[in-house]
Design a protein around this motif. Structure first.
Motif, PDB file in Angstrom:
ATOM      1  N   ASN A 406     -12.303  -1.221  -3.990  1.00  0.00           N
ATOM      2  CA  ASN A 406     -12.466  -0.791  -2.648  1.00  0.00           C
ATOM      3  C   ASN A 406     -11.474  -1.049  -1.793  1.00  0.00           C
ATOM      4  OD1 ASN A 406     -15.941  -0.908  -2.117  1.00  0.00           O
ATOM      5  ND2 ASN A 406     -15.348  -2.346  -3.963  1.00  0.00           N
ATOM      6  N   THR A 407     -10.201  -1.036  -2.415  1.00  0.00           N
ATOM      7  CA  THR A 407      -9.041  -0.877  -1.451  1.00  0.00           C
ATOM      8  C   THR A 407      -8.339   0.571  -1.793  1.00  0.00           C
ATOM      9  OG1 THR A 407      -7.628  -2.048  -3.196  1.00  0.00           O
ATOM     10  CG2 THR A 407      -8.671  -3.405  -1.466  1.00  0.00           C
ATOM     11  N   ALA A 409     -10.204   3.476  -1.754  1.00  0.00           N
ATOM     12  CA  ALA A 409     -11.199   4.501  -1.305  1.00  0.00           C
ATOM     13  C   ALA A 409     -10.740   5.799  -0.466  1.00  0.00           C
ATOM     14  CB  ALA A 409     -12.402   3.803  -0.173  1.00  0.00           C
ATOM     15  N   SER A 410     -11.625   7.027  -0.899  1.00  0.00           N
ATOM     16  CA  SER A 410     -11.204   8.117  -0.299  1.00  0.00           C
ATOM     17  C   SER A 410     -11.613   8.086   1.074  1.00  0.00           C
ATOM     18  CB  SER A 410     -12.089   9.273  -0.942  1.00  0.00           C
ATOM     19  OG  SER A 410     -13.481   9.109  -0.632  1.00  0.00           O
ATOM     20  N   LYS A 411     -11.020   9.309   1.789  1.00  0.00           N
ATOM     21  CA  LYS A 411     -11.357   9.332   3.375  1.00  0.00           C
ATOM     22  C   LYS A 411     -12.555   9.488   3.751  1.00  0.00           C
ATOM     23  CE  LYS A 411      -6.582  11.116   4.599  1.00  0.00           C
ATOM     24  NZ  LYS A 411      -6.105  12.366   5.423  1.00  0.00           N
ATOM     25  N   GLU A 412     -13.465  10.165   2.803  1.00  0.00           N
ATOM     26  CA  GLU A 412     -14.924  10.316   3.136  1.00  0.00           C
ATOM     27  C   GLU A 412     -15.828   9.071   2.952  1.00  0.00           C
ATOM     28  OE1 GLU A 412     -13.029  11.948   0.797  1.00  0.00           O
ATOM     29  OE2 GLU A 412     -12.807  13.908   1.835  1.00  0.00           O
ATOM     30  N   ALA A 413     -15.300   8.256   2.262  1.00  0.00           N
ATOM     31  CA  ALA A 413     -15.928   6.639   2.077  1.00  0.00           C
ATOM     32  C   ALA A 413     -15.513   5.746   3.243  1.00  0.00           C
ATOM     33  CB  ALA A 413     -15.598   6.216   0.661  1.00  0.00           C
ATOM     34  N   SER A 414     -14.431   6.057   3.845  1.00  0.00           N
ATOM     35  CA  SER A 414     -13.830   4.940   4.484  1.00  0.00           C
ATOM     36  C   SER A 414     -14.554   5.364   6.006  1.00  0.00           C
ATOM     37  CB  SER A 414     -12.403   4.954   4.842  1.00  0.00           C
ATOM     38  OG  SER A 414     -11.804   4.845   3.418  1.00  0.00           O
ATOM     39  N   ASN A 422      -8.987   2.654   2.091  1.00  0.00           N
ATOM     40  CA  ASN A 422      -7.618   2.620   1.643  1.00  0.00           C
ATOM     41  C   ASN A 422      -6.784   1.699   2.434  1.00  0.00           C
ATOM     42  OD1 ASN A 422      -5.043   3.456   0.990  1.00  0.00           O
ATOM     43  ND2 ASN A 422      -5.642   5.601   0.424  1.00  0.00           N
ATOM     44  N   SER A 423      -6.692   0.708   1.966  1.00  0.00           N
ATOM     45  CA  SER A 423      -6.139  -0.517   2.858  1.00  0.00           C
ATOM     46  C   SER A 423      -4.915  -0.430   3.218  1.00  0.00           C
ATOM     47  CB  SER A 423      -6.289  -1.789   2.129  1.00  0.00           C
ATOM     48  OG  SER A 423      -5.622  -1.714   0.914  1.00  0.00           O
TER      49      SER A 423
END
Length: 480
Positions: A406-407, A409-414, A422-423
Motif C-alpha cells: 500500500n505504499t 499504489a498506482s495513481k488510479e488507486a490513490s 504512492n507514499s
C-alpha cells in the motif's frame, strides 16, 4: 526537579526543628538528648549521605502527593502480592517518626528510600502485571494528516489487535451546536470518558451517543465500521437482515447490523487495543487514562506540514474552501477572518499538545511518540518498526506485507480517501496545488508550529515549486 529538592530541604529543616526545637537551647533536656542521639548516629563522613537521602525521600513524598499513580498501583499490587514482591504492611511514613516524636533509625529511613526508588524504577513492570501485558494505543491526529493510512499499521495486526476507527465521530456529532461548534468542556470530558470505556471493551457509553439509539445493543449505523477489521470478523458478523440499510457495511463479508455486545466480547478476546481519533484537541486532557491502573496507554501523535494539510482539505472539502480560492485569486486574505482564526487555533492546539509530550512530564514518560507524516511517507517500513517498538508490540509480517503493498499504489488507486498511496509522491504533491499567497498565510499564523516540527518556510513561488529544495528538516524527536 530542582524546585522539588529545595522544597524537600525546607521540609527537612522544619521536621528537624519540630523534633529538636532550637538546638542552641540546651536548657530543654529532651531536645538535648534528641540532638545527641542524632549526632551520635551520624558519622561525620556519612552526614551528607544521609541528609541527601532524607531530602530525596521527602521530595518523593511530595511527588506522590501530587501524583497518586504509585499509591494506586501499590494498592492493586497488595491484592497480587507474591514472595518475589513483598509489600511493607506499615507505610513508609510510619518509620520516619516513632517513640513519641523522636527520629527513627536513619538506616531504616535509608532502606525505605531505597525501596521507594526501586518501586519508581519498576513502575512499568508493575503495570504490566496489572494489565496482563495488554497495550492500549491512541493515535492522535487532525483531518488530512494521513491518519487513516497510519491507523492501518495497527488495523492490519490481525488476531492480536482490536482496532477502532474514529469512534468519537458519534460523540462530536451529538454535541455539535447549532452554530457548528461544540462545547469544549463537555466535549473534552465526553471524549476522554468514551475512550476510557472503549479501551476496557465497554461500548455502553458510546451507545448513548449513537443516533438513532441502538435497540438491544444493535445498530446499523456505527461510523466507518468497515474500517475496523475487528468489527467485520466472523465472530462479530451477525446474520444479514433483509431491508436494513447499512451505510458503513463490511466489505469482507455480508453482515447484519452490528451487535455491540458481540463487539465487546470480541474486544475482550484480543491481546491489544488501538483507537484512531482526529477529535482530541489537547493531550493533557487525557491524563486520567494514564492514571487508570487498568490501562497501559501509549500516545502516538501524528503531525503534518500545515500547508500540506490545508491543500488536502481544499481538495477533499472543496465547498468549504471557496473563500480561500477567491483569496488566492484576489491576493487579499483577511487575517481576522473566522476561517483564518480557525486555522491558527488548529495549529496552536497541535503545537501545544506536542510541546507537552516532548517535555516528557512524569505522567507521560515513555508514553508519548511524535511522528511526522512526511517521514512515514518517505520511510514507511522504518517508521512503522519504530512505532511498534515504542508500543512494545511485535511487528508482524502481516503488517509488513500490507505496508509494501500500500505504499506503491498506482495513481488510479490513490483516491482522496484511499489508504493506498504512492507514499513518496504524497510528500511533495501539495507544493504544486497550493497557491503561494495561501502558503504565506499559513506560514504567518502557523509559524511556531512549522518551526517546532521542522518544516522550512518558502519565500517565493519559485522556491515553493522547486522540488530540488527540501522543505523538511532532518529532525529527531525525543519520545522515549
Amino acid at each position: 526537579m530542582k524546585h522539588l529538592q529545595q522544597r524537600g530541604i525546607q521540609i527537612t529543616g522544619r521536621l528537624f526543628k519540630k523534633a529538636t526545637g532550637d538546638l542552641r537551647d540546651w536548657q530543654n533536656p529532651l531536645r538535648s538528648r534528641l540532638y545527641k542521639r542524632i549526632k551520635a548516629q551520624l558519622h561525620p563522613r556519612m552526614r551528607i549521605k544521609y541528609t541527601i537521602s532524607i531530602v530525596f525521600f521527602l521530595a518523593l513524598v511530595i511527588i506522590e502527593k501530587e501524583n497518586n499513580i504509585i499509591s494506586r498501583v501499590s494498592d492493586k499490587l497488595t491484592l497480587k502480592q507474591t514472595p518475589q514482591t513483598p509489600l511493607q504492611q506499615n507505610g513508609l511514613s510510619s518509620i520516619l517518626l516513632k517513640n513519641n516524636g523522636s527520629l527513627a533509625s536513619l538506616s531504616k529511613i535509608n532502606s525505605a528510600f531505597t525501596l521507594m526508588m526501586r518501586r519508581l524504577e519498576n513502575y512499568s513492570e508493575h503495570q504490566e502485571v496489572l494489565t496482563n501485558g495488554r497495550k492500549h494505543i491512541l493515535l492522535l491526529a487532525t483531518t488530512r494528516t494521513g491518519s487513516s493510512f497510519v491507523g492501518e499499521f495497527f488495523n492490519q495486526q490481525g488476531d492480536n489487535m482490536f482496532y477502532l476507527f474514529e469512534p468519537l465521530w458519534h460523540v462530536e456529532k451529538m454535541l455539535t451546536l447549532d452554530t457548528g461548534g461544540t462545547n469544549a468542556t463537555a466535549a473534552t470530558k465526553a471524549y476522554r470518558d468514551v475512550l476510557q470505556k472503549l479501551f476496557l471493551c465497554d461500548f455502553s457509553l458510546l451507545e448513548s451517543f449513537i443516533e438513532p439509539l441502538p435497540v438491544d445493543h444493535v445498530t446499523p449505523g456505527l461510523f466507518r465500521r468497515e474500517s475496523s477489521s475487528s468489527l467485520c470478523t466472523e465472530s462479530v458478523c451477525s446474520p444479514f437482515v433483509k431491508g436494513v440499510f447499512e451505510r458503513y457495511h463490511c466489505r469482507t463479508r455480508r453482515c447484519g447490523p452490528l451487535n455491540l455486545t458481540m463487539a465487546s466480547q470480541a474486544c475482550l478476546q484480543k491481546k491489544h487495543r488501538a483507537i484512531k481519533s482526529v477529535r482530541v484537541r489537547q493531550l493533557d486532557t487525557l491524563r486520567p487514562l494514564v492514571e487508570d491502573p487498568r490501562l497501559d496507554v501509549k500516545f502516538i501523535q501524528l503531525v503534518r506540514d500545515p500547508r500540506a494539510v490545508l491543500a488536502s482539505r481544499m481538495v477533499a472539502f472543496a465547498a468549504k474552501y471557496e473563500n480561500w480560492k477567491q483569496w488566492a485569486v484576489d491576493g487579499d486574505v483577511p487575517i481576522d477572518d473566522d476561517e483564518v482564526r480557525k486555522l491558527k487555533g488548529n495549529c496552536d492546539n497541535i503545537r501545544l499538545s506536542a510541546e507537552t509530550g516532548l517535555k516528557q512530564p512524569p505522567w507521560l514518560r515513555r508514553r508519548y511518540m511524535l511522528v511526522r507524516y512526511e517521514d512515514i511517507a518517505r520511510f514507511p517500513m522504518r517508521k512503522a518498526a519504530e512505532m511498534y517498538r515504542f508500543t512494545g508490540i511485535p511487528f508482524t509480517s502481516q503488517v509488513k506485507s500490507w505496508i509494501l503493498k500500500n505504499t506503491q499504489a498506482s495513481k488510479e488507486a490513490s483516491g482522496v480517501y484511499s489508504t493506498q498511496k504512492n507514499s513518496s509522491e504524497q510528500v511533495e504533491k501539495w507544493r504544486f496545488t497550493l497557491p503561494f499567497k495561501i502558503a504565506q498565510v499559513v506560514q504567518k499564523v502557523c509559524g511556531p508550529t512549522l518551526k517546532l516540527f521542522g518544516y522550512k518556510l518558502v519565500h517565493s513561488e519559485e522556491m515553493l515549486t522547486d522540488k530540488s529544495i527540501s522543505l523538511i528538516e532532518d529532525k529527531v524527536f525525543n519520545f522515549v
